[in-house]
Structure formats: structure tokens, C-alpha cells
Design a protein around this motif. Structure first.
Motif, PDB file in Angstrom:
ATOM      1  N   ASN A  71       0.690  -1.191   0.054  1.00 38.43           N
ATOM      2  CA  ASN A  71      -0.051  -0.078  -0.094  1.00 38.43           C
ATOM      3  C   ASN A  71       0.926   1.278  -0.065  1.00 38.43           C
ATOM      4  O   ASN A  71       0.325   2.330  -0.383  1.00 38.43           O
ATOM      5  CB  ASN A  71      -1.175  -0.006   1.124  1.00 38.43           C
ATOM      6  CG  ASN A  71      -2.240  -0.890   1.193  1.00 38.43           C
ATOM      7  OD1 ASN A  71      -2.250  -1.541   0.043  1.00 38.43           O
ATOM      8  ND2 ASN A  71      -2.868  -1.309   2.244  1.00 38.43           N
ATOM      9  N   GLN A  72       2.172   1.147   0.344  1.00 41.15           N
ATOM     10  CA  GLN A  72       2.863   2.347   0.460  1.00 41.15           C
ATOM     11  C   GLN A  72       3.527   2.570  -0.779  1.00 41.15           C
ATOM     12  O   GLN A  72       3.739   3.701  -1.359  1.00 41.15           O
ATOM     13  CB  GLN A  72       3.909   2.376   1.607  1.00 41.15           C
ATOM     14  CG  GLN A  72       3.233   2.496   3.099  1.00 41.15           C
ATOM     15  CD  GLN A  72       4.581   2.561   4.072  1.00 41.15           C
ATOM     16  OE1 GLN A  72       5.574   2.273   4.094  1.00 41.15           O
ATOM     17  NE2 GLN A  72       3.885   3.094   5.310  1.00 41.15           N
ATOM     18  N   THR A  73       4.241   1.584  -1.445  1.00 37.10           N
ATOM     19  CA  THR A  73       4.857   1.827  -2.771  1.00 37.10           C
ATOM     20  C   THR A  73       3.970   1.204  -4.085  1.00 37.10           C
ATOM     21  O   THR A  73       4.459   1.833  -4.931  1.00 37.10           O
ATOM     22  CB  THR A  73       6.160   0.497  -2.713  1.00 37.10           C
ATOM     23  OG1 THR A  73       5.560  -0.635  -2.711  1.00 37.10           O
ATOM     24  CG2 THR A  73       6.964   0.914  -1.463  1.00 37.10           C
ATOM     25  N   HIS A  74       2.677   0.673  -3.856  1.00 40.03           N
ATOM     26  CA  HIS A  74       2.016   0.309  -4.768  1.00 40.03           C
ATOM     27  C   HIS A  74       2.849  -0.769  -5.694  1.00 40.03           C
ATOM     28  O   HIS A  74       2.249  -0.907  -6.908  1.00 40.03           O
ATOM     29  CB  HIS A  74       1.630   1.740  -5.610  1.00 40.03           C
ATOM     30  CG  HIS A  74       0.974   2.582  -4.737  1.00 40.03           C
ATOM     31  ND1 HIS A  74      -0.353   2.468  -4.016  1.00 40.03           N
ATOM     32  CD2 HIS A  74       1.491   3.877  -4.299  1.00 40.03           C
ATOM     33  CE1 HIS A  74      -0.695   3.555  -3.474  1.00 40.03           C
ATOM     34  NE2 HIS A  74       0.342   4.368  -3.413  1.00 40.03           N
ATOM     35  N   LYS A  75       3.920  -1.095  -5.531  1.00 41.31           N
ATOM     36  CA  LYS A  75       4.669  -2.419  -6.154  1.00 41.31           C
ATOM     37  C   LYS A  75       3.783  -3.654  -5.853  1.00 41.31           C
ATOM     38  O   LYS A  75       3.347  -3.897  -4.745  1.00 41.31           O
ATOM     39  CB  LYS A  75       5.947  -2.326  -5.423  1.00 41.31           C
ATOM     40  CG  LYS A  75       6.813  -1.370  -6.123  1.00 41.31           C
ATOM     41  CD  LYS A  75       7.374  -1.803  -7.504  1.00 41.31           C
ATOM     42  CE  LYS A  75       8.463  -0.922  -7.881  1.00 41.31           C
ATOM     43  NZ  LYS A  75       8.896  -1.287  -9.186  1.00 41.31           N
ATOM     44  N   ILE A  76       3.730  -4.459  -6.796  1.00 45.57           N
ATOM     45  CA  ILE A  76       3.139  -5.776  -6.737  1.00 45.57           C
ATOM     46  C   ILE A  76       4.255  -6.689  -6.185  1.00 45.57           C
ATOM     47  O   ILE A  76       5.444  -6.655  -6.530  1.00 45.57           O
ATOM     48  CB  ILE A  76       2.761  -6.510  -8.053  1.00 45.57           C
ATOM     49  CG1 ILE A  76       1.548  -5.571  -8.716  1.00 45.57           C
ATOM     50  CG2 ILE A  76       2.332  -7.840  -7.823  1.00 45.57           C
ATOM     51  CD1 ILE A  76       0.328  -5.456  -8.099  1.00 45.57           C
TER      52      ILE A  76
END
Length: 167
Positions: A71-76
Motif C-alpha cells: 500500500n505504500q509503494t504500490h508495487k506488486i
């Protein structure tokens, strides 16, 4: 059997991670963990072809496959979903995590969201998972999530089933 809305893929948001639909822009980062029918993608084209099959399986009501996003980096950071049994009111839960995120709790958080979705939204009566008998981290993950070993399968796999508090 159509279990899912075709116009609004279910996103599930938690405190630390969210489960969301994998976008075309995510595919290159997921080649190493892109699988379909136990075959691993070796390049972007294969990963995209596999994702297209996964998307069709969703539209057909046979499975749901999420990307697990920080949720912070939006990375999968990995993937999880239900891949079999939905037509019978049950689901086989599977997951894969990118190696750089091992041991950081992402999969526990993602699988917890998927379990809640399966029970509360899909109304699944049974959730199970299978893993290789030598996959210690997966076994620990399943046990941490209240799964218990129920069977030894062929080819060295073991099956686990979620034990619900009220069952």
C-alpha cells in the motif's frame, strides 16, 4: 457459472497490502512468478499469454487471481488467488511471492485478505492449499493462517485445509 462481476474486478484493501487486478504494466516485474498449469513463464510474451488465460478464467467464473500490492509503494510483491473448486463452493488457495519480499509478512497479509474474501464475499465452505512437502516457508505460512495438514498427495505434495473457528 459466473461468480464474479465482469465489469468491476474485486479489489480488497488491507492495512498494509491490497489485492488487485494485475495490469499489463505489472507483467514484466512478475515474469519470475508467472505460472499457468504449473508451467513458469520464461519471458514477457509468455507471462502476458498466461495472464490472458488467467483473466479469461476469471471471466468464466473458474478462478480469481490477484496481485498483492504494498500500500505504500504500490508495487506488486506477489500473487494469490483461488484456482479450483469455486463451482462447488470451495476454493484452492495458492500464492507466489517475489524473492526480494520473502520473510517480510507480505504473504501472510495478502493471504489473510484472500481468506476473508473467500469466506465472507464468496461464501466458500472449504478452503484448501497444496504445497511441496519440502517447502518449509509455505508450510509455516499455512499453519500460521490456521491451515492443518489433511493429506499427503502424489509427487511429494501435501494438502492443507483451513480450520475455521466455528467449524
Amino acid at each position: 457459472m459466473k461468480l464474479f462481476p465482469t465489469d468491476n474486478f474485486p479489489h480488497v484493501t488491507g492495512n498494509r497490502v491490497s489485492l488487485l487486478q494485475i495490469a499489463e504494466t505489472d507483467i514484466e516485474d512478475l515474469i519470475g512468478i508467472s505460472f499457468y498449469d504449473a508451467v513458469r513463464a520464461e519471458n514477457v510474451q509468455q507471462a502476458w499469454e498466461m495472464q490472458a488465460k488467467i483473466n479469461q478464467d476469471y471471466l468464466d467464473g473458474n478462478s480469481i487471481h490477484w496481485g498483492i500490492a504494498d500500500n505504500q509503494t504500490h508495487k506488486i510483491v506477489g500473487t494469490c488467488g483461488y484456482y479450483r473448486g469455486l463451482d462447488k463452493g470451495e476454493g484452492e488457495l495458492g500464492c507466489v511471492l517475489l524473492p526480494q519480499y520473502y520473510g517480510k509478512g507480505y504473504m501472510t497479509d495478502g493471504m489473510s485478505l484472500a481468506i476473508h474474501f473467500g469466506l465472507q464475499t464468496l461464501g466458500l465452505k472449504r478452503i484448501w492449499a497444496a504445497t511441496d512437502q519440502h517447502n518449509g516457508p509455505a508450510i509455516k505460512l499455512l499453519e500460521r493462517l490456521n491451515f492443518v495438514k489433511t493429506a499427503s498427495l502424489c509427487d511429494g505434495e501435501i494438502e492443507f485445509e483451513l480450520i475455521q473457528a466455528n467449524s
